[in-house]
Design a protein around this motif. Structure first.
Motif, PDB file in Angstrom:
ATOM      1  N   LEU A   1      27.613  15.697  -9.054  1.00 58.60           N
ATOM      2  CA  LEU A   1      28.638  16.760  -9.427  1.00 58.60           C
ATOM      3  C   LEU A   1      29.922  16.479  -9.322  1.00 58.60           C
ATOM      4  O   LEU A   1      30.808  17.180  -9.784  1.00 58.60           O
ATOM      5  CB  LEU A   1      28.211  18.225  -8.867  1.00 58.60           C
TER       6      LEU A   1
ATOM      7  N   PRO B   1      16.393  16.453  -0.733  1.00 57.11           N
ATOM      8  CA  PRO B   1      17.300  17.408  -1.042  1.00 57.11           C
ATOM      9  C   PRO B   1      17.041  18.520  -2.142  1.00 57.11           C
ATOM     10  O   PRO B   1      15.935  18.546  -2.913  1.00 57.11           O
ATOM     11  CB  PRO B   1      18.417  16.670  -1.669  1.00 57.11           C
TER      12      PRO B   1
ATOM     13  N   CYS C   1      16.167   0.805  -5.334  1.00 57.54           N
ATOM     14  CA  CYS C   1      17.249   1.783  -5.753  1.00 57.54           C
ATOM     15  C   CYS C   1      17.109   2.737  -6.503  1.00 57.54           C
ATOM     16  O   CYS C   1      17.846   3.975  -6.504  1.00 57.54           O
ATOM     17  CB  CYS C   1      18.752   1.234  -5.590  1.00 57.54           C
TER      18      CYS C   1
ATOM     19  N   GLY D   1      23.648  12.292   1.844  1.00 55.26           N
ATOM     20  CA  GLY D   1      22.976  13.748   1.566  1.00 55.26           C
ATOM     21  C   GLY D   1      22.242  14.329   2.578  1.00 55.26           C
ATOM     22  O   GLY D   1      22.198  13.681   3.677  1.00 55.26           O
TER      23      GLY D   1
ATOM     24  N   TRP E   1      32.662  16.748   2.088  1.00 60.99           N
ATOM     25  CA  TRP E   1      31.279  15.826   1.698  1.00 60.99           C
ATOM     26  C   TRP E   1      31.392  15.410   0.318  1.00 60.99           C
ATOM     27  O   TRP E   1      31.898  16.144  -0.445  1.00 60.99           O
ATOM     28  CB  TRP E   1      30.031  16.826   1.938  1.00 60.99           C
TER      29      TRP E   1
ATOM     30  N   GLY F   1      29.659   3.432  -3.571  1.00 57.99           N
ATOM     31  CA  GLY F   1      29.395   2.195  -4.182  1.00 57.99           C
ATOM     32  C   GLY F   1      30.784   1.432  -4.366  1.00 57.99           C
ATOM     33  O   GLY F   1      30.678   0.442  -5.226  1.00 57.99           O
TER      34      GLY F   1
ATOM     35  N   ILE G   1      21.282  26.551  -4.900  1.00 56.32           N
ATOM     36  CA  ILE G   1      22.838  26.517  -5.108  1.00 56.32           C
ATOM     37  C   ILE G   1      23.149  26.537  -6.510  1.00 56.32           C
ATOM     38  O   ILE G   1      24.160  27.184  -6.720  1.00 56.32           O
ATOM     39  CB  ILE G   1      23.693  25.593  -4.419  1.00 56.32           C
TER      40      ILE G   1
HETATM   41  C1  FAD Z   1      21.474  21.916  -8.131  1.00 52.35           C
HETATM   42  C2  FAD Z   1      21.947  20.694  -7.351  1.00 52.35           C
HETATM   43  C3  FAD Z   1      21.385  20.720  -5.980  1.00 52.35           C
HETATM   44  C4  FAD Z   1      21.752  19.787  -5.127  1.00 52.35           C
HETATM   45  N1  FAD Z   1      21.413  19.865  -4.037  1.00 52.35           N
HETATM   46  C5  FAD Z   1      21.639  18.856  -2.987  1.00 52.35           C
HETATM   47  C6  FAD Z   1      21.027  18.839  -1.532  1.00 52.35           C
HETATM   48  O1  FAD Z   1      20.329  19.822  -1.097  1.00 52.35           O
HETATM   49  N2  FAD Z   1      21.143  17.883  -0.749  1.00 52.35           N
HETATM   50  C7  FAD Z   1      22.024  16.841  -1.150  1.00 52.35           C
HETATM   51  O2  FAD Z   1      22.260  15.689  -0.299  1.00 52.35           O
HETATM   52  N3  FAD Z   1      22.598  16.772  -2.468  1.00 52.35           N
HETATM   53  C8  FAD Z   1      22.486  17.807  -3.160  1.00 52.35           C
HETATM   54  N4  FAD Z   1      22.948  17.718  -4.458  1.00 52.35           N
HETATM   55  C9  FAD Z   1      23.924  16.632  -5.069  1.00 52.35           C
HETATM   56  C10 FAD Z   1      23.210  15.292  -5.485  1.00 52.35           C
HETATM   57  O3  FAD Z   1      22.748  15.660  -6.482  1.00 52.35           O
HETATM   58  C11 FAD Z   1      22.531  14.571  -4.666  1.00 52.35           C
HETATM   59  O4  FAD Z   1      23.013  14.051  -3.322  1.00 52.35           O
HETATM   60  C12 FAD Z   1      21.812  13.588  -5.181  1.00 52.35           C
HETATM   61  O5  FAD Z   1      20.763  13.143  -4.478  1.00 52.35           O
HETATM   62  C13 FAD Z   1      22.586  12.217  -5.430  1.00 52.35           C
HETATM   63  O6  FAD Z   1      21.751  11.119  -6.043  1.00 52.35           O
HETATM   64  P1  FAD Z   1      22.016  10.436  -7.334  1.00 52.35           P
HETATM   65  O7  FAD Z   1      20.900   9.657  -7.456  1.00 52.35           O
HETATM   66  O8  FAD Z   1      22.060  11.524  -8.340  1.00 52.35           O
HETATM   67  O9  FAD Z   1      23.577   9.973  -7.155  1.00 52.35           O
HETATM   68  P2  FAD Z   1      24.531   9.503  -8.028  1.00 52.35           P
HETATM   69  O10 FAD Z   1      25.416  10.590  -8.403  1.00 52.35           O
HETATM   70  O11 FAD Z   1      24.110   8.639  -9.074  1.00 52.35           O
HETATM   71  O12 FAD Z   1      25.417   8.505  -7.309  1.00 52.35           O
HETATM   72  C14 FAD Z   1      26.251   8.924  -6.019  1.00 52.35           C
HETATM   73  C15 FAD Z   1      27.232   7.996  -5.809  1.00 52.35           C
HETATM   74  O13 FAD Z   1      26.595   6.768  -5.113  1.00 52.35           O
HETATM   75  C16 FAD Z   1      26.840   5.738  -5.828  1.00 52.35           C
HETATM   76  N5  FAD Z   1      25.435   5.042  -6.035  1.00 52.35           N
HETATM   77  C17 FAD Z   1      24.324   5.443  -6.746  1.00 52.35           C
HETATM   78  N6  FAD Z   1      23.489   4.563  -6.454  1.00 52.35           N
HETATM   79  C18 FAD Z   1      24.022   3.522  -5.683  1.00 52.35           C
HETATM   80  C19 FAD Z   1      23.599   2.198  -5.246  1.00 52.35           C
HETATM   81  N7  FAD Z   1      22.104   2.026  -5.409  1.00 52.35           N
HETATM   82  N8  FAD Z   1      24.212   1.459  -4.713  1.00 52.35           N
HETATM   83  C20 FAD Z   1      25.736   1.823  -4.537  1.00 52.35           C
HETATM   84  N9  FAD Z   1      26.298   3.125  -4.904  1.00 52.35           N
HETATM   85  C21 FAD Z   1      25.305   3.881  -5.499  1.00 52.35           C
HETATM   86  C22 FAD Z   1      27.327   6.156  -7.152  1.00 52.35           C
HETATM   87  O14 FAD Z   1      28.176   5.463  -7.791  1.00 52.35           O
HETATM   88  C23 FAD Z   1      28.003   7.445  -6.832  1.00 52.35           C
HETATM   89  O15 FAD Z   1      29.387   7.133  -6.271  1.00 52.35           O
HETATM   90  C24 FAD Z   1      22.586  18.671  -5.392  1.00 52.35           C
HETATM   91  C25 FAD Z   1      22.944  18.613  -6.730  1.00 52.35           C
HETATM   92  C26 FAD Z   1      22.631  19.547  -7.630  1.00 52.35           C
HETATM   93  C27 FAD Z   1      22.974  19.400  -9.089  1.00 52.35           C
END
Ligand code: FAD
Lengths: 452, 349
Positions: free
Chosen positions: A74, A132, A109, A148, A409, A204, A316
């Motif tokens: 987000l 999460p 991953c 997270g 955060w 990353g 949220i």
């Molecule tokens: C409705 C909603 C509720 C949420 N609730 C929570 C919650 O309760 N707790 C929480 O922690 N978060 C929450 N989030 C935030 C977020 O969605 C989560 O943290 C989610 O797990 C992030 O993972 P992603 O795979 O989407 O990461 P991404 O958005 O794809 O990546 C996050 C970052 O990490 C980097 N990255 C991704 N994979 C790698 C890799 N393998 N190696 C190196 N860098 C990498 C990306 O470049 C980016 O900078 C929420 C989001 C939403 C929309």
């Protein structure tokens, strides 16, 4: 000389590389208020070797590389701010091992939260992970990368504290392993080798994690949520302290929101409780509601709302349903718990000033060592004016987090700048040197932590 | 302002003081019961005001038509001793606030079924029992415009009921109904007991949901195949406001061939689901509620029930999972009726 596109096809295959505008468009934005930006290529590797080859190609071509998990941060953290190659890691989705006795899972991953949850429920029903409240397609690794928190963060800490080992492709293409797996042992612990800690929180920019080992915990068959409510926000820190002291709860969240109206001006607690038996459940309930919180009920300051079986994740995003257009983004602050009352009051004030119904949530982390406090702002995706308002509110909130003595955060670029301005000079110099050593070409997710 | 004209002389002349003597949650003898009711009527404090679990039972027990429970709720409010902690009161008061715009008004000029604050249960309203019956308050976002507000008796907030109810009645009237079939019997109790009790005018004819079901089943008699299931009924607090209609439970069971097994906690002696009690201020309320629930479910089990029939969605929410874990199936009355006429309610296996 081959074009970058052809080189990527050579590394992966024609199916999993694209430079077509309609596909680049999909990868150009995340769900929040960040300005969209298209990558030049999208590639979906399947193996660590392919990730290495992609990174080496990018180094040769001096083109940015942006790793992407679920893309659900987000905060625009995987939006390719300077274009380049977007590496979609979702195909690397093998669950390599689940160790029942040692309680950990080794994952590629791209494994998503839902994938691990359902895999454990089917094959290892006695185990669970700290999930999460994010949408189920979020990846375990992406979540760990941004420190997270999940529904076991209250007893066990940030999800990045639960990592037992890593395999990382460095920006220059070498593969490194960390934790017990680095000496050829199983992936059972991240200790006690010399600490490196170079990858979490870096968005990353220091490498691509290709595998990781994550801790698992006992999954108790009875799980549910009890609710408690108080009017006076000043009571929240002491109530958090009292509940955590019992050590009987899993997730503990306090929230308040303007819509639906029942929550307006009140502080609700949701307390997850898990048990192997009815006896254990009643014991835990007694300690929490009757012994720890009974005094608030007797005084009339706090009310018990009951216990519902089944798990409810923090909602949220719910607020966005009440404003036309369905958009929302939140600022998360890692805050001392005693700041809850000020976080609530200031958040409410910012929301009201921007005409956005307020939603605030504080999730307790690590037996009360901190909380993740989220200020959520809804906007209409089809209305640039409401997006601008939300962005303004988000920036003000980033400022507020630091003012209140917290740490932002998963900061977006605005928050990253604020942090860098305040960063201890020695730390900043060290981080700069690390970044230069690991990523001499400056190709990894540029625009993030820029100018460190 | 609407007021409850409570006549303390009726209490003084009452022989049995059944209102409190029959109460399942307060231990009190006849003389003290009468005394306490008179004290309450005079606006004095009484332990009854603090002990009351707000089960509504005394409304049914009172032989003098004197509305003892409405009185208790009013005096709890006047003396500032609500049965639940302040934050729960505020939460409940906020809960009933409409917040998603105005309802869409369709003129019916005939009988309607009012789902009130249970729009989400509109899927229950299907099949032959409801054919041709217009339904109002089917939109969960607008349902609080139709919410009878009587729930606030549990929170000692009669003032909120009196303030909001005329507006709710006006909204219903905009549909130009003749008869209003009340999905929830709390609404029925509101319009037939509370409103006359405090002097609020009800310009439509309220119909009890079970009476409607019974009449409709009678019309569809040829389709009925006895369900042959052993059933018990979880009587809700609000049914105490319309005890005359409680007989339809029995009549329906007989009509559809459900075997109502004998148990201790039936009819006047029914137990509260415990939903409100668990949050009350009185020391030990959570455990007390759990003990009542255990006693209730044990009684159902001992009687050999296969099905627990619910009237009130709140009772089902509180007790449904608990009875199911004991192997007794929770079912809404309307679904049981649908089963009897050969229809399959959703989720039925
Ligand atoms: C409705 C909603 C509720 C949420 N609730 C929570 C919650 O309760 N707790 C929480 O922690 N978060 C929450 N989030 C935030 C977020 O969605 C989560 O943290 C989610 O797990 C992030 O993972 P992603 O795979 O989407 O990461 P991404 O958005 O794809 O990546 C996050 C970052 O990490 C980097 N990255 C991704 N994979 C790698 C890799 N393998 N190696 C190196 N860098 C990498 C990306 O470049 C980016 O900078 C929420 C989001 C939403 C929309």
């Amino acid at each position: 000389m081959k074009s970058i596109y052809e080189a990527l096809v050579g590394i992966v295959d024609g199916e999993h590389v694209s430079d077509r505008p309609e596909e680049l468009y999909i990868y150009s934005f995340d769900l929040g208020t960040a300005q969209p930006q298209r990558p030049d290529y999208v590639v979906a590797p399947r193996t660590t070797q392919q990730v290495q080859d992609i990174v080496r190609l990018a180094n040769r071509e001096k083109i940015p590389v942006v790793p992407l998990g679920g893309g659900l941060s987000l905060a625009g953290l995987a939006v390719p701010l300077k274009g380049g190659i977007l590496v979609d890691l979702k195909r690397m989705d093998s669950i390599i091992e689940v160790n029942e006795k040692g309680r950990y899972a080794v994952l590629e991953c791209g494994v998503s939260q839902a994938q691990l949850t359902s895999y454990l429920a089917r094959n290892h029903p006695g185990l669970t992970h700290s999930e999460p409240g994010a949408p189920p397609t979020a990846t375990i690794t992406g979540n760990v990368m941004i420190h997270g928190q999940g529904d076991l963060s209250q007893p066990y800490g940030f999800n990045s504290d639960l990592v037992n080992g890593l395999e990382v492709v460095l920006p220059t293409g070498e593969v490194c392993r960390f934790g017990s797996c680095a000496i050829g042992a199983s992936w059972f612990t991240n200790h006690p080798l010399p600490d490196v800690g170079l990858f979490f929180g870096w968005c990353g920019t220091t490498g691509i994690v290709t595998r990781l080992s994550i801790r698992l915990y006992p999954a108790k068959p009875i799980r549910g949520v009890g609710q408690f409510v108080v009017e006076n926000e000043e009571l929240v820190p002491e109530i958090m302290e009292k509940i955590t002291r019992t050590q009987m709860a899993e997730d503990i969240i306090a929230y308040s929101r303007a819509i639906p109206p029942f929550g307006m001006g009140l502080q609700h607690f949701t307390v997850n409780i898990a048990a192997d038996s009815e006896k254990e459940l009643e014991f835990k309930q007694e300690l929490i509601w009757d012994d720890a919180l009974g005094e608030y009920i007797r005084r009339g300051d706090g009310g018990y709302l009951g216990f519902t079986r089944g798990l409810e994740r923090p909602q949220i995003s719910k607020t966005s349903d009440y404003k036309k257009g369905g958009g929302f983004e939140y600022v998360g602050g890692i805050m001392p718990i005693e700041t809850y009352p000020r976080c609530y009051r200031s958040g409410r004030e910012i929301s009201e000033r921007h005409g956005i119904p307020y939603t605030v949530t504080g999730r307790c982390i690590g037996v009360g060592h901190s909380m993740m406090f989220a200020w959520t702002y809804a906007f209409n995706r089809a209305d640039p004016e409401t997006i601008r308002q939300a962005r303004e509110a988000l920036h003000e909130t980033d400022d507020l987090v630091l003012e209140l003595g917290g740490v932002i955060w998963k900061p977006g670029t605005y928050g990253q700048r604020l942090i860098m301005e305040r960063l201890d000079p020695g730390t900043r110099t060290l981080m700069k040197r690390i970044k230069e050593v690991l990523d001499p070409g400056g190709i990894m997710n540029p625009g993030n932590w820029e100018g460190i | 302002m609407y007021a409850l004209p409570f006549d303390e002389n009726r209490c003084l002349n009452c022989q049995g003081a059944d209102c409190l003597v029959k109460c399942q949650y307060i231990e009190i003898d006849r003389d003290r019961a009468r005394e306490e009711m008179v004290r309450i009527a005079r606006g004095e404090d009484s332990p009854v005001l603090r002990e009351c679990v707000t089960c509504y039972g005394c409304e049914e027990y009172c032989p003098m038509g004197n509305h003892p429970f409405y009185l208790i709720a009013e005096k709890q409010e006047a003396l500032g001793i609500p049965p639940v902690p302040g934050p729960l009161v505020r939460r409940a008061v906020n809960l009933g606030l409409p917040f998603r715009g105005e309802p869409q008004i369709r003129e019916i000029n005939g009988p309607v079924l009012n789902m009130a604050a249970f729009s989400e249960l509109t899927p229950l309203i299907q099949g032959k029992l409801f054919e041709g019956l217009p339904v109002i308050s089917t939109d969960g976002r607008k349902m609080f415009h139709y919410f009878c507000q009587l729930m606030y008796l549990h929170y000692a907030k009669s003032s909120v009921i009196k303030e909001r109810l005329p507006g709710v009645i006006a909204t219903i009237m905009r549909h130009r109904p003749t008869e209003v079939i009340c999905f929830h019997d709390e609404c029925y109790g509101t319009y037939t007991s509370y409103c006359p009790g405090v002097g609020i005018d009800v310009p439509f004819t309220p119909v009890h949901f079970f009476e409607y079901l019974y009449n409709r089943l009678s019309e569809l008699k040829d389709l009925i195949r006895p369900v042959g299931l052993k059933v018990v009924y979880q009587r809700p607090c609000s049914s105490r406001l319309s005890p005359g209609k409680h007989r339809f439970v029995n009549k329906i069971f007989r009509l559809i061939g459900a075997d109502e097994v004998e148990r201790e906690f039936v009819d006047e002696n029914a137990l509260c689901c415990g939903g409100t009690i668990q949050g009350q201020r009185k020391e030990g309320s959570r455990k007390r509620s759990a003990a009542i629930q255990r006693k209730n479910i044990e009684d159902m089990k001992k009687a050999g029930a296969e099905i627990c029939v619910f009237n009130c969605p709140a009772c089902l929410q509180t007790l449904g999972g608990m009875v199911a874990r004991e192997g007794i199936r929770p079912v809404y009355m309307s679904d049981l009726c649908r089963l009897a006429i050969g229809e399959t309610p959703s989720g039925w296996r």
